[in-house]
Scaffold this active site. Structure first.
Site, PDB file in Angstrom:
ATOM      1  N   GLY A 108     -13.394  -4.049   0.576  1.00 25.06           N
ATOM      2  CA  GLY A 108     -14.670  -3.746   0.930  1.00 25.06           C
ATOM      3  C   GLY A 108     -15.330  -2.624   0.191  1.00 25.06           C
ATOM      4  O   GLY A 108     -16.091  -2.628  -0.610  1.00 25.06           O
TER       5      GLY A 108
ATOM      6  N   GLY B  70      -8.560  -8.515  -1.295  1.00 24.97           N
ATOM      7  CA  GLY B  70      -8.868  -9.577  -0.591  1.00 24.97           C
ATOM      8  C   GLY B  70      -8.149 -11.063  -0.739  1.00 24.97           C
ATOM      9  O   GLY B  70      -7.035 -10.645  -1.024  1.00 24.97           O
TER      10      GLY B  70
ATOM     11  N   ARG C  50       0.614  -1.330  -0.005  1.00 23.89           N
ATOM     12  CA  ARG C  50      -0.129  -0.036  -0.089  1.00 23.89           C
ATOM     13  C   ARG C  50       0.888   1.239  -0.115  1.00 23.89           C
ATOM     14  O   ARG C  50       0.316   2.231  -0.404  1.00 23.89           O
ATOM     15  CB  ARG C  50      -0.892  -0.132   1.241  1.00 23.89           C
ATOM     16  CG  ARG C  50      -2.115  -0.988   0.845  1.00 23.89           C
ATOM     17  CD  ARG C  50      -3.059  -0.724   2.192  1.00 23.89           C
ATOM     18  NE  ARG C  50      -4.322  -1.542   1.609  1.00 23.89           N
ATOM     19  CZ  ARG C  50      -5.082  -2.077   2.690  1.00 23.89           C
ATOM     20  NH1 ARG C  50      -4.701  -2.150   3.839  1.00 23.89           N
ATOM     21  NH2 ARG C  50      -6.212  -2.708   2.221  1.00 23.89           N
TER      22      ARG C  50
ATOM     23  N   LYS D 196     -19.286 -16.412   2.233  1.00 21.11           N
ATOM     24  CA  LYS D 196     -20.809 -15.838   2.325  1.00 21.11           C
ATOM     25  C   LYS D 196     -21.478 -15.240   1.367  1.00 21.11           C
ATOM     26  O   LYS D 196     -21.145 -14.690   0.500  1.00 21.11           O
ATOM     27  CB  LYS D 196     -21.103 -15.029   3.691  1.00 21.11           C
ATOM     28  CG  LYS D 196     -20.608 -15.639   4.932  1.00 21.11           C
ATOM     29  CD  LYS D 196     -21.445 -14.682   5.909  1.00 21.11           C
ATOM     30  CE  LYS D 196     -20.744 -14.624   7.181  1.00 21.11           C
ATOM     31  NZ  LYS D 196     -20.686 -13.337   7.869  1.00 21.11           N
TER      32      LYS D 196
HETATM   33  P1  AMP Z   1     -14.483 -13.853   1.963  1.00 20.90           P
HETATM   34  O1  AMP Z   1     -13.742 -13.306   3.080  1.00 20.90           O
HETATM   35  O2  AMP Z   1     -15.879 -13.863   1.875  1.00 20.90           O
HETATM   36  O3  AMP Z   1     -13.936 -13.532   0.564  1.00 20.90           O
HETATM   37  O4  AMP Z   1     -13.994 -15.483   2.319  1.00 20.90           O
HETATM   38  C1  AMP Z   1     -12.957 -16.093   2.172  1.00 20.90           C
HETATM   39  C2  AMP Z   1     -12.705 -17.363   3.015  1.00 20.90           C
HETATM   40  O5  AMP Z   1     -13.826 -18.253   2.672  1.00 20.90           O
HETATM   41  C3  AMP Z   1     -11.488 -17.904   3.238  1.00 20.90           C
HETATM   42  O6  AMP Z   1     -10.910 -17.845   4.217  1.00 20.90           O
HETATM   43  C4  AMP Z   1     -11.839 -19.140   2.625  1.00 20.90           C
HETATM   44  O7  AMP Z   1     -11.167 -20.246   3.463  1.00 20.90           O
HETATM   45  C5  AMP Z   1     -13.208 -19.430   2.963  1.00 20.90           C
HETATM   46  N1  AMP Z   1     -13.890 -20.567   2.064  1.00 20.90           N
HETATM   47  C6  AMP Z   1     -13.956 -20.590   0.765  1.00 20.90           C
HETATM   48  N2  AMP Z   1     -14.466 -21.684   0.376  1.00 20.90           N
HETATM   49  C7  AMP Z   1     -14.858 -22.308   1.487  1.00 20.90           C
HETATM   50  C8  AMP Z   1     -15.644 -23.460   1.492  1.00 20.90           C
HETATM   51  N3  AMP Z   1     -16.133 -24.302   0.589  1.00 20.90           N
HETATM   52  N4  AMP Z   1     -15.861 -23.966   2.772  1.00 20.90           N
HETATM   53  C9  AMP Z   1     -15.259 -23.430   3.892  1.00 20.90           C
HETATM   54  N5  AMP Z   1     -14.829 -22.075   3.705  1.00 20.90           N
HETATM   55  C10 AMP Z   1     -14.571 -21.489   2.618  1.00 20.90           C
END
Ligand code: AMP
Length: 403
Positions: A383, A360, A36, A210
């Site tokens: 974000g 991210g 950054r 999510k």
């Molecule tokens: P996000 O912050 O929403 O982009 O989510 C990222 C996180 O989702 C990472 O730490 C991944 O390990 C987790 N993740 C991705 N796919 C899966 C899955 N199928 N089951 C559990 N965790 C997951």
């Protein structure tokens, strides 16, 4: 409306307040990753090379106690910036009052000072979070210190804070310019082109834990995208909505109806995994297997499977614009990283396509693969880039002067 940018404003002999994003990982005074800081260099160099005085502001972490202040001083950043610029950067250990004002008054053209973490203003006062809740008086005070304001902190553009929205508002009220820096300009250009003016075929790839985090993006991008590829934990709520068994995979029960609606709205644009890597435990040591769209009882889907990787790659090979946000599996564990790494590789291999990664974990995957320089644009704001992709107006950008 096009926004004023740094190269539109005269900075010679001017005191130029620059809001940068120096929210870097620091442990025991050592900076873990200076990306950054490096990303802010073009704007800072432009100002000092054109005879301006650069007065830098940034937040770092979250300040809730005096203890946090010890950990979250920007002093180590001033030292690193000084090395990167090859010139002295004066660190001012406060961001309000006589010491700061004297330091600014003593500046010569081409000098750089960095004031202390703007979020030090979030405690020990009557207002409360003066920076994070945008105390207008704080924005007015900071604006009073400069002739020109430049916002180069895309990572906080989705928040209305005193150091972005507050200052810009006060600058404009005083008839002084509030412009976007080069990094901000680049973010707006690439994300803006993808959302408003994509060259087709336009493929959106979404993953991560999510569905709820990505609903706004899916809704905004369904009409604009040709294909929306969904992997990661969020895929299982969609598979459940289609009536598949998902075992003990990640699942948001309250989003199943919405997933059904989105699938209906998107027609065949939404592409879900056709196979998965499943295991009984969320562990790299667990026995894992390739399964189809149904996950056996007692197992969870932790990555997209080989057929899905081929399917996604096949769709991607003709893409002219790709936006990717979120890993395809629990990629931190090597047994479940393949889907994410293969999607990253596929993006890196695309020729004549604009490829954009929304910060991210997917950005981390691109860097891990060593393909970051083959990607058109890796957003510096997780974000903020998500909110941009949702089609929202970001307050930090809205507050910048129009051309
Ligand atoms: P996000 O912050 O929403 O982009 O989510 C990222 C996180 O989702 C990472 O730490 C991944 O390990 C987790 N993740 C991705 N796919 C899966 C899955 N199928 N089951 C559990 N965790 C997951």
């Amino acid at each position: 409306m096009a926004k004023l940018i740094v190269s539109d404003v005269d900075v010679k002999d001017k005191k130029v307040l620059i809001r940068v994003d120096f929210n870097v990982p620091i442990k025991n005074g050592v900076i873990g990753n200076d990306n950054r800081i490096v990303a802010a260099l073009p704007t800072i160099k432009y100002v000092i090379e054109n005879g301006g005085k650069a007065i830098l502001l940034s937040h770092l972490g979250r300040i809730k106690s005096d203890e946090d202040k010890k950990e979250l001083s920007l002093r180590p950043v001033a030292e690193r910036l000084s090395e990167l610029l090859g010139k002295d950067v004066k660190f001012v250990p406060s961001n309000e009052g006589a010491e700061l004002e004297t330091a600014i008054n003593d500046m010569k053209d081409g000098d750089v000072i960095l004031m202390e973490n703007t979020r030090f203003q979030d405690i020990d006062n009557d207002f409360g979070k003066r920076e994070s809740k945008n105390d207008p008086k704080l924005g007015e005070y900071w604006a009073s210190l400069g002739d020109v304001y430049i916002n180069d902190a895309f990572g906080t553009a989705h928040r209305a804070h005193a150091s972005n929205v507050g200052i810009a508002t006060a600058m404009k009220a005083a008839g002084k310019p509030a412009a976007a820096g080069y990094l901000m300009e680049k973010e707006i250009k690439f994300l803006g082109d993808a959302v408003d003016n994509p060259v087709h075929p336009f493929v959106t790839i979404l993953g991560g834990a999510k569905v709820s985090d990505k609903i706004g993006v899916i809704e905004n991008l369904i009409p604009k995208s040709d294909h929306i590829l969904i992997g990661g934990g969020m895929a299982y709520t969609f598979l459940a909505a289609q009536g598949h068994k998902i075992g003990k995979s990640l699942f948001e029960a309250d989003k199943v109806e919405l997933a059904k609606e989105l699938l209906e709205k998107a027609g065949d644009k939404i592409v879900l995994p056709v196979d998965n890597i499943a295991a009984a435990e969320f562990s790299n040591d667990a026995k894992h297997e390739v399964v189809g769209q149904d996950i056996p009882d007692g197992e969870m889907g932790l990555d997209i499977g080989p057929k899905t990787i081929s399917l996604f790659k096949d769709i991607l090979k003709d893409a002219k614009t790709v936006v990717w946000n979120g890993p395809m599996g629990a990629f931190e564990m090597s047994n479940y990283a393949e889907g994410t790494l293969e999607v990253g590789r596929a993006l890196g291999e695309l020729k004549d396509a604009s490829t954009i990664i929304g910060g991210g974990d997917s950005a981390a995957a691109a860097i891990q693969l060593g393909i970051a320089d083959q990607i058109t644009h890796i957003s510096t704001g997780g974000g903020a880039s998500l909110e941009y992709l949702e089609g929202k107006e970001l307050p930090g950008i809205a507050a910048i002067s129009d051309k």
